[in-house]
Scaffold this active site. Structure first.
Site, mmCIF file in Angstrom:
data_model
loop_
_atom_site.group_PDB
_atom_site.id
_atom_site.type_symbol
_atom_site.label_atom_id
_atom_site.label_comp_id
_atom_site.label_asym_id
_atom_site.label_seq_id
_atom_site.Cartn_x
_atom_site.Cartn_y
_atom_site.Cartn_z
ATOM 1 N N GLN A 133 -22.389 5.144 -33.506
ATOM 2 C CA GLN A 133 -21.267 4.079 -33.444
ATOM 3 C C GLN A 133 -21.050 3.290 -35.008
ATOM 4 O O GLN A 133 -20.105 3.454 -36.253
ATOM 5 C CB GLN A 133 -20.952 3.420 -32.468
ATOM 6 C CG GLN A 133 -19.710 2.417 -32.400
ATOM 7 C CD GLN A 133 -19.272 1.491 -31.227
ATOM 8 O OE1 GLN A 133 -19.742 1.432 -30.726
ATOM 9 N NE2 GLN A 133 -17.946 1.367 -31.656
ATOM 10 N N ASP A 148 -30.945 11.482 -38.012
ATOM 11 C CA ASP A 148 -30.393 11.205 -36.576
ATOM 12 C C ASP A 148 -30.930 12.194 -35.960
ATOM 13 O O ASP A 148 -31.835 12.994 -36.562
ATOM 14 C CB ASP A 148 -29.181 11.323 -36.486
ATOM 15 C CG ASP A 148 -28.735 10.928 -35.350
ATOM 16 O OD1 ASP A 148 -28.284 9.583 -34.823
ATOM 17 O OD2 ASP A 148 -28.933 12.226 -33.901
ATOM 18 N N ASP A 175 -36.865 12.375 -35.576
ATOM 19 C CA ASP A 175 -37.235 11.792 -34.217
ATOM 20 C C ASP A 175 -37.197 10.239 -34.587
ATOM 21 O O ASP A 175 -38.966 10.104 -34.752
ATOM 22 C CB ASP A 175 -37.791 12.144 -33.405
ATOM 23 C CG ASP A 175 -37.947 12.032 -31.912
ATOM 24 O OD1 ASP A 175 -37.879 10.961 -31.412
ATOM 25 O OD2 ASP A 175 -38.466 12.362 -31.197
ATOM 26 N N TYR A 227 -31.480 -3.244 -21.206
ATOM 27 C CA TYR A 227 -30.802 -3.192 -22.979
ATOM 28 C C TYR A 227 -30.875 -4.123 -22.883
ATOM 29 O O TYR A 227 -31.608 -4.863 -23.989
ATOM 30 C CB TYR A 227 -29.056 -2.746 -22.403
ATOM 31 C CG TYR A 227 -28.377 -2.509 -24.287
ATOM 32 C CD1 TYR A 227 -28.518 -1.604 -24.775
ATOM 33 C CD2 TYR A 227 -27.976 -4.253 -24.152
ATOM 34 C CE1 TYR A 227 -28.019 -1.779 -26.271
ATOM 35 C CE2 TYR A 227 -27.274 -3.515 -25.268
ATOM 36 C CZ TYR A 227 -27.264 -2.939 -26.487
ATOM 37 O OH TYR A 227 -26.690 -3.232 -27.363
ATOM 38 N N LYS A 283 -33.490 -5.954 -26.269
ATOM 39 C CA LYS A 283 -33.193 -6.410 -26.867
ATOM 40 C C LYS A 283 -34.138 -7.797 -27.725
ATOM 41 O O LYS A 283 -34.069 -8.399 -28.567
ATOM 42 C CB LYS A 283 -31.340 -6.624 -27.080
ATOM 43 C CG LYS A 283 -30.574 -6.003 -27.553
ATOM 44 C CD LYS A 283 -31.253 -5.049 -28.754
ATOM 45 C CE LYS A 283 -29.892 -3.926 -28.614
ATOM 46 N NZ LYS A 283 -30.014 -3.524 -30.360
HETATM 47 N N1 SER Z 1 -21.540 -2.844 -26.640
HETATM 48 C C1 SER Z 1 -22.157 -2.623 -26.041
HETATM 49 C C2 SER Z 1 -22.711 -2.357 -24.701
HETATM 50 O O1 SER Z 1 -21.948 -2.470 -23.803
HETATM 51 C C3 SER Z 1 -23.363 -3.974 -25.770
HETATM 52 O O2 SER Z 1 -24.186 -4.346 -27.016
HETATM 53 O O3 SER Z 1 -23.635 -1.925 -23.994
#
Ligand code: SER
Length: 315
Positions: free
Chosen positions: A12, A34, A51, A140, A144
């Protein structure tokens, strides 16, 4: 930034960051890569299949193109990460570690997006400060926070110029996000135009930070061009632009499409994630240290999104 490498360019952010950077720094100075072939990214500048989990190949692209700045955009997003946490850790941390290592060996700067997902249920919910408790409950978010710390470590230990932004949910009309908790705020525009109806997977009243892609792109360049002497922080900056609930966004769309309706089929995974994230970040440090200022709000964004998506869908 003279010679830029983008890894994970087909997603995105990358699909819009590549043309944006090419328009500023010159088409041949932005190498898009990519893990798979990506339509369009090779049309007006270099594109290679790479990769990001292969450090040797990444180093070879960097050496061959004389790269001085790496944008690491590789990530599995929050909701999809919960389906396969081990893979999310492997991909998200692997691509970052390789980017940092290659940057160390070849003296590059590194930009990596962080996220509102770096915060968790114990962080202050409203006007979430720049420096505060960060105990995310998604893999996730854990990637981060770890990524922020690791990037700062590379700056402290090796003098690598690492910088990052904690992005809100990014709303855009070129490439769909995938597997994120904030995806609803993109999908809703497509469904509003296609069916005048949207079934939302996130509860009607949960606030999350959002940003329109043109502001996100500008933020990246402004941060990377900022005078390092003015940066007290590096990884990563809170930025804020707008914060709304699904109900508020639906009402905004209804001002333009009066018969638009929305119902809910709440996904428990997305519900838990959304509830664990802040309502709105405090972006004072970004404003003070590199002059961040958003230009889009929910109303101007909705006008622009509906026009752009209608064109895309031939409506
Ligand atoms: N847009 C991302 C998600 O929803 C958040 O950084 O995982």
């Amino acid at each position: 930034m003279k010679k830029i490498l983008i890894v994970g360019a087909g997603g995105q952010i990358g699909s819009e960051l590549v043309p944006y950077l090419r328009s500023i720094y010159g088409s041949n100075n932005v190498v898009a890569t990519d893990v798979r072939e990506c339509k369009g990214l090779g049309d007006d500048g270099p594109f290679e299949v790479l990769d990001a989990l292969n450090p040797t190949n990444m180093a070879s692209v960097v050496a061959r193109h004389n790269i001085d700045t790496i944008f690491n955009l590789v990530a599995l997003l929050s909701a999809v990460g919960e389906k396969n946490p081990q893979m999310a850790w492997g991909v998200n941390m692997g691509a970052l570690l390789n980017s940092l290592e290659v940057a160390r060996q070849h003296h590059c700067a590194v930009f990596t997006p962080s996220s509102i997902g770096a915060f968790g249920p114990t962080s202050p919910k409203d006007m979430t400060p720049q420096d505060t408790i960060m105990q995310p409950t998604t893999v996730y978010g854990i990637c981060k926070v770890t990524g922020e710390l690791l990037s700062n470590y590379y700056t402290l230990k090796y003098g690598i110029d690492t910088r990052s932004i904690r992005f809100p949910g990014i709303i855009s009309n070129k490439t769909l996000p995938g597997g994120g908790t904030t995806d609803y705020a993109v999908e809703i525009y497509y469904e509003a135009l296609r069916k005048k109806h949207y079934t939302c997977a996130v509860p009607h009243d949960v606030y999350m930070d959002m940003i329109y892609m043109p502001d996100a792109l500008r933020a990246v360049v402004e941060l990377m061009e900022a005078d390092p002497a003015k940066l007290k922080h590096r990884n990563s900056f809170n930025i804020a632009s707008m914060s709304f609930t699904p109900d508020i966004l639906a009402a905004e769309i209804r001002k333009r499409i009066p018969d638009f309706t929305m119902d809910f089929n709440v996904d428990p995974v997305k519900e838990a994630i959304a509830n664990s994230w802040p309502n709105m970040l405090d972006d004072t440090c970004a404003r003070e240290e590199w002059g961040w200022k958003p230009q889009w709000d929910i109303s101007s964004m909705t006008d622009d999104m509906l026009t752009a998506v209608a064109k895309k869908l031939n409506k």
